[in-house]
Design a protein around this motif. Structure first.
Motif, PDB file in Angstrom:
ATOM      1  N   VAL A  21      34.459  41.721  49.125  1.00  0.00           N
ATOM      2  CA  VAL A  21      35.179  42.547  50.107  1.00  0.00           C
ATOM      3  C   VAL A  21      36.572  42.919  49.610  1.00  0.00           C
ATOM      4  CG1 VAL A  21      33.878  41.614  52.047  1.00  0.00           C
ATOM      5  CG2 VAL A  21      36.007  40.501  51.372  1.00  0.00           C
ATOM      6  N   LYS A  22      36.820  42.713  48.310  1.00  0.00           N
ATOM      7  CA  LYS A  22      38.041  43.174  47.642  1.00  0.00           C
ATOM      8  C   LYS A  22      39.314  42.470  48.126  1.00  0.00           C
ATOM      9  CE  LYS A  22      35.486  46.260  45.566  1.00  0.00           C
ATOM     10  NZ  LYS A  22      35.061  46.064  44.172  1.00  0.00           N
ATOM     11  N   VAL A  23      39.203  41.214  48.532  1.00  0.00           N
ATOM     12  CA  VAL A  23      40.407  40.425  48.835  1.00  0.00           C
ATOM     13  C   VAL A  23      40.804  39.696  47.559  1.00  0.00           C
ATOM     14  CG1 VAL A  23      41.393  38.560  50.208  1.00  0.00           C
ATOM     15  CG2 VAL A  23      39.753  40.135  51.246  1.00  0.00           C
ATOM     16  N   LYS A  24      42.021  39.924  47.107  1.00  0.00           N
ATOM     17  CA  LYS A  24      42.455  39.362  45.829  1.00  0.00           C
ATOM     18  C   LYS A  24      42.855  37.904  45.999  1.00  0.00           C
ATOM     19  CE  LYS A  24      45.437  40.289  41.862  1.00  0.00           C
ATOM     20  NZ  LYS A  24      46.494  41.169  41.299  1.00  0.00           N
ATOM     21  N   PRO A  25      42.219  36.987  45.274  1.00  0.00           N
ATOM     22  CA  PRO A  25      42.579  35.573  45.378  1.00  0.00           C
ATOM     23  C   PRO A  25      43.940  35.303  44.765  1.00  0.00           C
ATOM     24  CG  PRO A  25      40.966  35.876  43.645  1.00  0.00           C
ATOM     25  CD  PRO A  25      41.111  37.212  44.320  1.00  0.00           C
ATOM     26  N   ASN A  26      44.588  34.254  45.245  1.00  0.00           N
ATOM     27  CA  ASN A  26      45.852  33.824  44.653  1.00  0.00           C
ATOM     28  C   ASN A  26      45.690  32.429  44.049  1.00  0.00           C
ATOM     29  OD1 ASN A  26      45.846  32.100  46.860  1.00  0.00           O
ATOM     30  ND2 ASN A  26      47.391  33.255  47.991  1.00  0.00           N
ATOM     31  N   GLU A  27      46.780  31.819  43.668  1.00  0.00           N
ATOM     32  CA  GLU A  27      46.712  30.511  43.005  1.00  0.00           C
ATOM     33  C   GLU A  27      46.054  29.463  43.896  1.00  0.00           C
ATOM     34  OE1 GLU A  27      49.816  27.046  41.629  1.00  0.00           O
ATOM     35  OE2 GLU A  27      50.355  29.118  41.163  1.00  0.00           O
ATOM     36  N   VAL A  28      46.361  29.508  45.197  1.00  0.00           N
ATOM     37  CA  VAL A  28      45.782  28.526  46.130  1.00  0.00           C
ATOM     38  C   VAL A  28      44.258  28.660  46.162  1.00  0.00           C
ATOM     39  CG1 VAL A  28      45.721  27.754  48.536  1.00  0.00           C
ATOM     40  CG2 VAL A  28      47.880  28.495  47.523  1.00  0.00           C
ATOM     41  N   THR A  29      43.771  29.892  46.182  1.00  0.00           N
ATOM     42  CA  THR A  29      42.324  30.127  46.161  1.00  0.00           C
ATOM     43  C   THR A  29      41.697  29.519  44.921  1.00  0.00           C
ATOM     44  OG1 THR A  29      42.938  32.344  46.953  1.00  0.00           O
ATOM     45  CG2 THR A  29      40.606  31.916  46.627  1.00  0.00           C
ATOM     46  N   LEU A  30      42.291  29.807  43.784  1.00  0.00           N
ATOM     47  CA  LEU A  30      41.716  29.383  42.515  1.00  0.00           C
ATOM     48  C   LEU A  30      41.720  27.864  42.367  1.00  0.00           C
ATOM     49  CD1 LEU A  30      43.407  32.145  40.340  1.00  0.00           C
ATOM     50  CD2 LEU A  30      40.994  32.036  41.003  1.00  0.00           C
ATOM     51  N   LEU A  31      42.740  27.198  42.898  1.00  0.00           N
ATOM     52  CA  LEU A  31      42.775  25.739  42.851  1.00  0.00           C
ATOM     53  C   LEU A  31      41.604  25.139  43.619  1.00  0.00           C
ATOM     54  CD1 LEU A  31      46.603  25.055  43.364  1.00  0.00           C
ATOM     55  CD2 LEU A  31      45.298  24.753  41.262  1.00  0.00           C
ATOM     56  N   SER A  32      41.316  25.704  44.804  1.00  0.00           N
ATOM     57  CA  SER A  32      40.196  25.201  45.601  1.00  0.00           C
ATOM     58  C   SER A  32      38.862  25.490  44.940  1.00  0.00           C
ATOM     59  CB  SER A  32      40.228  25.835  46.994  1.00  0.00           C
ATOM     60  OG  SER A  32      41.340  25.395  47.739  1.00  0.00           O
ATOM     61  N   VAL A  33      38.719  26.681  44.378  1.00  0.00           N
ATOM     62  CA  VAL A  33      37.453  27.077  43.752  1.00  0.00           C
ATOM     63  C   VAL A  33      37.180  26.229  42.507  1.00  0.00           C
ATOM     64  CG1 VAL A  33      36.274  28.960  42.556  1.00  0.00           C
ATOM     65  CG2 VAL A  33      37.492  29.416  44.682  1.00  0.00           C
ATOM     66  N   LEU A  34      38.207  25.977  41.713  1.00  0.00           N
ATOM     67  CA  LEU A  34      38.028  25.127  40.530  1.00  0.00           C
ATOM     68  C   LEU A  34      37.640  23.707  40.927  1.00  0.00           C
ATOM     69  CD1 LEU A  34      41.014  26.359  38.328  1.00  0.00           C
ATOM     70  CD2 LEU A  34      38.577  26.645  37.819  1.00  0.00           C
ATOM     71  N   SER A  35      38.200  23.225  42.025  1.00  0.00           N
ATOM     72  CA  SER A  35      37.818  21.905  42.525  1.00  0.00           C
ATOM     73  C   SER A  35      36.349  21.883  42.929  1.00  0.00           C
ATOM     74  CB  SER A  35      38.700  21.518  43.713  1.00  0.00           C
ATOM     75  OG  SER A  35      38.297  20.285  44.271  1.00  0.00           O
ATOM     76  N   ALA A  36      35.902  22.965  43.591  1.00  0.00           N
ATOM     77  CA  ALA A  36      34.489  23.061  43.986  1.00  0.00           C
ATOM     78  C   ALA A  36      33.577  23.082  42.762  1.00  0.00           C
ATOM     79  CB  ALA A  36      34.277  24.319  44.833  1.00  0.00           C
ATOM     80  N   CYS A  37      33.970  23.821  41.732  1.00  0.00           N
ATOM     81  CA  CYS A  37      33.170  23.863  40.492  1.00  0.00           C
ATOM     82  C   CYS A  37      33.073  22.474  39.877  1.00  0.00           C
ATOM     83  CB  CYS A  37      33.796  24.832  39.490  1.00  0.00           C
ATOM     84  SG  CYS A  37      33.722  26.573  39.977  1.00  0.00           S
ATOM     85  N   GLY A  38      34.173  21.740  39.889  1.00  0.00           N
ATOM     86  CA  GLY A  38      34.171  20.396  39.333  1.00  0.00           C
ATOM     87  C   GLY A  38      33.261  19.460  40.109  1.00  0.00           C
ATOM     88  N   GLN A  39      33.285  19.557  41.440  1.00  0.00           N
ATOM     89  CA  GLN A  39      32.422  18.713  42.269  1.00  0.00           C
ATOM     90  C   GLN A  39      30.949  18.972  41.985  1.00  0.00           C
ATOM     91  OE1 GLN A  39      33.371  18.583  46.523  1.00  0.00           O
ATOM     92  NE2 GLN A  39      35.486  19.103  46.055  1.00  0.00           N
ATOM     93  N   LEU A  40      30.617  20.238  41.757  1.00  0.00           N
ATOM     94  CA  LEU A  40      29.220  20.605  41.526  1.00  0.00           C
ATOM     95  C   LEU A  40      28.798  20.453  40.071  1.00  0.00           C
ATOM     96  CD1 LEU A  40      29.055  23.812  43.736  1.00  0.00           C
ATOM     97  CD2 LEU A  40      27.660  21.770  44.061  1.00  0.00           C
ATOM     98  N   GLY A  41      29.752  20.317  39.178  1.00  0.00           N
ATOM     99  CA  GLY A  41      29.416  20.360  37.755  1.00  0.00           C
ATOM    100  C   GLY A  41      28.999  21.750  37.328  1.00  0.00           C
ATOM    101  N   ALA A  42      29.495  22.753  38.054  1.00  0.00           N
ATOM    102  CA  ALA A  42      29.100  24.141  37.799  1.00  0.00           C
ATOM    103  C   ALA A  42      29.962  24.731  36.681  1.00  0.00           C
ATOM    104  CB  ALA A  42      29.225  24.976  39.076  1.00  0.00           C
TER     105      ALA A  42
END
Length: 618
Positions: free
Chosen positions: A260-281
């Motif tokens: 939907v074209k919402v640009k992520p910021n640093e806070v977004t990326l920190l949470s997403v990287l944490s999610a990737c780490g939890q999943l081993g993705a």
């Protein structure tokens, strides 16, 4: 919600009204005073446009020389400008030299302290205002409520009711934020439900309240009903999923955010990287890293540390170290993350070497540092080194060992077979051991066949109401390994009597940036037929190479064929089978297991025709 607490505390003067002006302006006050050639409107515009402290000081000095230092509007503008430029002490000096400050002056000085998290000082100015008979307006209350703790916030709620501002949208939203941050979900919800108009800010505050306290589904319901969404509410929702063990949903929502074209910021990326780490993705994590680089987002120490953590948890230590080496001005948190990465993968010497490299950087290790170091010693079997680091925490660095440090030592001793020594350490602990420590000891009892110690530990845990499902399962494994099926039956009866249910094992695998999850005997996947066909092939390959399943830990006293079948449909094997039918030959398959927080890599040289690789715990 309180409506009876009143402010009766006497005013506390932050600075005496007779205080001298800032030193840099003192000389200007001795100059002969005359009217300023510029009108007040022009001077107001100059103050508003001042972008530096030096410009503002020059204007202020000029106002003093021309007898305009008590002009109410100019003084008010100066006060706000000093605050915005970080000179809060100058703002206070100006405020204290102002004769009979109005509600606007009080509101400005209260707001300046609140936005700088100086809650007590903001409240002191509010009390001073009431004591001097100045009645607050809705903006005053909104300002003093900003980031206010729960208890004074409840008192301010009574003030809002007293002055008739409790129905004001700004005040109500600020109160909602106070209750949400303070954990009073019921009061926050009552305020929210009675709001005639729900703004973006109030909706985000309520979503934050739900998400922070684990009610992620209610948060998502509100989120989905929003007409307008900014990056803040997207961040709150993604972070809520990440923090409460639902990382897959966090990644799905992140992809929707990009759609939907919402640009992520640093806070977004920190949470997403944490999610990737939890999943081993790993692939998703690499894509996020590429997004950061392609959009020229600066990899500061916070993002860099998140990347190190993600790569470490996904089993890619080379990438983690590459990021670590590229971070400028690394803080102790970044060092801790890299040390922990080495530790979790058994590279004890690398972790210790990194710890030694911290000393020249003049970085003082923290309690987290020693969790990583002691974990590294445990994984590498370095008993003497582990004891040395454990004792040096307090003796050399003044860090009192916490439950996690004791847990690392128990793990180190247990894995090395020093069960009695580990048990003695637990009994001598200055703090109560947690279920993780007891589980570690029980796991070692199963590994080394120490039934007597295992029974003693379980009896103690049951008597202290500390037993959980893992406690019973570990004792069952101990009995099963010894062929004591009567003991297994007793444990199962205890579980039923105490209403204990085993947490189901779940394994996940990432294929084409999508995470697939499997339970034991799972038939819900759309490709179940193909998965089980591949599973039969895998079992055939394993038998051909002389593999025999280890069936002595199967919990039921059942027949040989039933035991074998129960092992064949483990969630890990289902995930591996799905990986084999879904990826190209020579692809590394990584499996993440929820119960043991481990990952497994399987590389098939000529897959799927030849199963010549081997499991590697990473």
């Amino acid at each position: 919600m309180s409506s009876t607490i009143l402010f009766t505390t006497p005013p506390i003067a932050t600075t005496n009204r007779s205080s001298l002006p800032p030193p840099s302006l003192a000389a200007a006050t001795t100059t002969t005073k005359r009217h300023h050639p510029l009108p007040p409107d022009t001077l107001t515009l100059l103050i508003d446009k001042s972008k530096s402290v030096s410009q503002l000081l020059q204007i202020h000095a000029s106002l003093i020389r021309h007898s305009l230092d008590q002009h109410p509007i100019l003084n008010f503008k100066l006060q706000r400008s000093y605050s915005s430029l970080g000179l809060l002490n100058y703002s206070v000096l100006l405020f204290n030299r102002t004769h009979n400050p109005s509600v606007y002056f009080y509101t400005a000085i209260i707001h300046s302290h609140a936005v700088n998290s100086l809650h007590e000082q903001a409240l002191e100015f509010y009390i001073q205002m009431l004591t001097h008979g100045v009645e607050p307006n809705e903006f005053t209350l909104s300002a003093v409520l900003k980031s206010c703790p729960l208890t004074p916030g409840q008192a301010l709620h009574s003030q809002a009711v007293k002055f008739g501002f409790d129905s004001n949208t700004y005040v109500r939203t600020a109160l909602l934020d106070v209750y949400a941050r303070g954990g009073d979900v019921l009061s926050a919800q009552q305020l929210f439900d009675t709001m005639p108009e729900k703004s973006l800010v109030s909706l985000t505050a309520m979503i934050t309240c739900y998400a922070k306290h684990g009610n992620v589904d209610s948060a998502r319901l509100l989120f989905d009903g929003m007409v307008e969404r900014d990056v803040v509410c997207w961040n709150v929702m993604i972070h809520g999923y990440t923090q409460h063990g639902r990382p897959n949903e966090a990644l799905v929502l992140f992809r929707k955010m990009l759609t939907v074209k919402v640009k992520p910021n640093e806070v977004t990326l920190l949470s997403v990287l944490s999610a990737c780490g939890q999943l081993g993705a790993l692939e998703s994590g690499k894509w996020v890293h590429s997004y950061i680089e392609n959009n020229r987002i600066q990899v500061n120490v916070h993002l860099g540390t998140a990347l190190i953590d993600m790569y470490s948890k996904c089993g890619s230590l080379d990438d983690a170290r590459l990021v670590f080496d590229q971070i400028k001005d690394k803080d102790v948190v970044a060092w801790n993350s890299m040390i922990a990465g080495y530790a979790m993968h058994g590279f004890g010497q690398d972790a210790l070497q990194l710890f030694n490299n911290m000393s020249p950087m003049r970085l003082h290790p923290t309690d987290i540092t020693f969790i990583g170091i002691l974990s590294a010693c445990a994984n590498a079997g370095l008993i003497s080194e582990g004891w040395s680091f454990f004792h040096s925490m307090k003796d050399e660095y003044g860090i009192e060992p916490k439950i996690e440090h004791y847990g690392c030592m128990v793990n180190l001793l247990s894995r090395a077979g020093h069960l009695e020594e580990a048990y003695e350490l637990v009994k001598k602990m200055k703090i109560d051991p947690d279920p993780v420590i007891w589980g570690t000891l029980l796991g070692a009892c199963r590994l080394y066949g120490n039934i007597a110690l295992g029974e003693e530990i379980v009896e103690f845990l049951v008597s202290q109401n500390l037993a959980n499902s893992g406690t019973y399962i570990l004792l069952s494994n101990i009995y099963a390994a010894a062929g004591n099926w009567d003991g297994v039956a007793r444990v199962r009866s205890m579980m039923i009597d105490n209403g204990v249910q085993k947490e189901p094992g779940c394994s996940s695998i990432e294929v084409n940036n999508k995470v697939h999850e499997f339970l034991a005997g799972d038939l819900k996947h759309p490709k179940s037929n193909e998965i089980y066909m591949m599973l039969e092939e895998i079992n055939g390959w394993l038998k051909a190479y002389g593999y025999t399943p280890q069936m002595d830990t199967v919990l039921q006293d059942i027949g040989h064929s039933e035991k074998q079948r129960s092992l064949e449909v483990h969630s890990e094997k289902l995930a591996i089978a799905f990986g084999l039918i879904s990826t190209q030959p020579e692809t590394t398959i990584k499996i993440v297991k929820n119960l043991r927080v481990l990952q497994f890599a399987f590389t098939s040289p000529i897959h799927p025709m030849y199963m010549g690789g081997e499991f590697q715990e990473i």
